[in-house]
Write an enzyme that holds these catalytic residues in place. Structure first.
Site, mmCIF file in Angstrom:
data_model
loop_
_atom_site.group_PDB
_atom_site.id
_atom_site.type_symbol
_atom_site.label_atom_id
_atom_site.label_comp_id
_atom_site.label_asym_id
_atom_site.label_seq_id
_atom_site.Cartn_x
_atom_site.Cartn_y
_atom_site.Cartn_z
ATOM 1 N N ALA A 256 -4.133 3.986 -6.513
ATOM 2 C CA ALA A 256 -4.246 4.288 -5.089
ATOM 3 C C ALA A 256 -3.027 3.810 -4.301
ATOM 4 O O ALA A 256 -2.079 3.240 -4.846
ATOM 5 C CB ALA A 256 -5.528 3.679 -4.533
ATOM 6 N N HIS A 257 -3.082 4.031 -2.980
ATOM 7 C CA HIS A 257 -1.974 3.720 -2.083
ATOM 8 C C HIS A 257 -1.676 2.217 -2.042
ATOM 9 O O HIS A 257 -2.568 1.386 -2.132
ATOM 10 C CB HIS A 257 -2.280 4.220 -0.669
ATOM 11 C CG HIS A 257 -3.539 3.647 -0.092
ATOM 12 N ND1 HIS A 257 -4.782 4.121 -0.420
ATOM 13 C CD2 HIS A 257 -3.745 2.632 0.773
ATOM 14 C CE1 HIS A 257 -5.701 3.428 0.227
ATOM 15 N NE2 HIS A 257 -5.099 2.508 0.954
ATOM 16 N N ASN A 258 -0.389 1.908 -1.928
ATOM 17 C CA ASN A 258 0.112 0.533 -1.766
ATOM 18 C C ASN A 258 -0.038 -0.340 -3.008
ATOM 19 O O ASN A 258 0.224 -1.546 -2.951
ATOM 20 C CB ASN A 258 -0.563 -0.196 -0.596
ATOM 21 C CG ASN A 258 -0.462 0.549 0.707
ATOM 22 O OD1 ASN A 258 0.412 1.389 0.891
ATOM 23 N ND2 ASN A 258 -1.370 0.255 1.619
ATOM 24 N N SER A 276 -3.831 -1.246 -2.381
ATOM 25 C CA SER A 276 -3.218 -2.541 -2.085
ATOM 26 C C SER A 276 -3.483 -3.605 -3.141
ATOM 27 O O SER A 276 -3.262 -4.792 -2.902
ATOM 28 C CB SER A 276 -3.658 -3.055 -0.712
ATOM 29 O OG SER A 276 -3.282 -2.132 0.302
#
Length: 360
Positions: A256-258, A276
């Site tokens: 996923a993102h980050n 994250s």
């Protein structure tokens, strides 16, 4: 075109000890039960060693300590390493003629390196750069301002989004997506997810407007990374999603993102890593591992298959279970569950043996 090597050449390449004929011509690898005179018969496991007497092969690849009477054979100290070397030796790369196929769509502002191959139906967006010796196979889409390094292999139907950076010697398999938007949303008022996290209870119910949070960051894939088929690596929200050098990612993985993934990690099929999260170097994630958002996992952590990580994990440990706990605790928990089940069965048996009036 098939590759042919003599038994002597193979022994020298893998550092093995050859006994017997040093001029046997070998073109394939395979198990003893399927081998013919041109095939190097690989017998590392017990079932394959038992099949040697009936094999038609003239030369066998064996672990140290195993011999074959009346046959030629090569003994190796590290069978798996020898196998990896041989598979690369006999490997035939996908067909990728040099040059740009006439059906490819290349932006005039794109920069193409030397000795590249761009297959049919490939799209390369504006201001993107493709490095030397890189091969991009059919129907792959590369967005704008993307940088792909040297000596990369990108299989058919891959999507690489705008501003993504791909290092040197990267392999991306069929239908992988690098740089999709992250799964990020917010509501005007506190959502049920937010209240459940704070109090463990569901708050107000009813319709709420869901607002998409755009992903302004990108994804960075460092050198020598391999990305499996149908794997998704999302771009970051305001920072970048990063995959460290030499990390190997299997098929059907969601990152996923980050997310920050360290160097030389192994991430096996169907792993999901939430937004994250930060993963250390040299970590190994078994199949279907799940990692919660904002979790930090230290270097040299091994997660057993189907583990669920809900909190930070210190380095140099093996974990298992849901939630993930140290391996010795996980095994003890399984043993306790089994013991409780056995006690429960014994109690049921005792109840059936008591007179009816004494039954609890």
């Amino acid at each position: 075109m098939e590759k042919t090597f003599t038994s002597k050449q193979i022994a020298e390449i893998i550092g093995g000890k050859l006994t017997g004929d040093d001029n046997i011509k070998l073109t394939y690898l395979g198990p003893p039960s399927l081998s013919d005179e041109e095939m190097l018969a690989v017998a590392f496991e017990e079932e394959h060693i038992r099949a040697i007497p009936k094999s038609k092969a003239l030369c066998f690849l064996l672990p140290q300590g195993i011999t074959v009477e009346g046959k030629s054979y090569i003994q190796v100290e590290r069978p798996k390493l020898a196998m990896g070397t041989l598979l690369n030796l006999f490997y035939r790369p996908p067909e990728a003629p040099e040059g740009v196929h006439p059906t490819a769509v290349i932006s005039p502002s794109a920069k193409l390196g030397k000795n590249i191959s761009i297959g049919p139906g490939v799209v390369v967006g504006s201001n993107s750069e493709i490095g030397d010796n890189t091969r991009i196979l059919a129907n792959t889409v590369i967005g704008s301002s993307v940088k792909v390094g040297n000596d990369c292999l990108i299989y058919p139907c891959v999507y690489i989004g705008d501003r993504v950076q791909v290092g040197n010697k990267v392999i991306i398999h069929h239908s992988a997506t690098i740089g999709a938007d992250g799964y990020s949303y917010v509501t005007q008022e506190a959502s049920n997810l937010e209240t459940a996290r704070e109090s463990g209870e569901i708050g107000k119910t009813g319709r709420q407007e869901i607002i998409k949070i755009p992903s302004l960051g990108t994804a960075i894939i460092n050198d020598d990374v391999e990305v499996g088929a149908n794997t998704i690596i999302d771009r970051g929200t305001i920072q970048n999603t990063v995959i460290g050098r030499n990390t190997k990612i299997d098929n059907l993985v969601q990152i996923a993102h980050n997310v920050i993934v360290g160097e030389s990690c192994f991430i096996v099929a169907q792993v999901g890593i939430s937004g994250s999260a930060k993963i250390g170097n040299r970590c190994i994630f078994g199949g279907q591992v799940g990692v919660a958002d904002h979790v930090e996992i230290g270097d040299d952590v091994m997660l057993m298959a189907k583990s669920g990580v809900s909190k930070d994990l210190p380095p140099k440990m093996v974990y298992g279970g849901i939630p993930a706990v140290p391996r010795k605790d996980y095994i003890r928990n399984i043993a306790n569950i089994k013991a409780v089940t056995q006690v429960k069965e014994r109690l049921k048996k005792l109840e059936t043996e008591l007179p009816e009036k004494e039954t609890l």
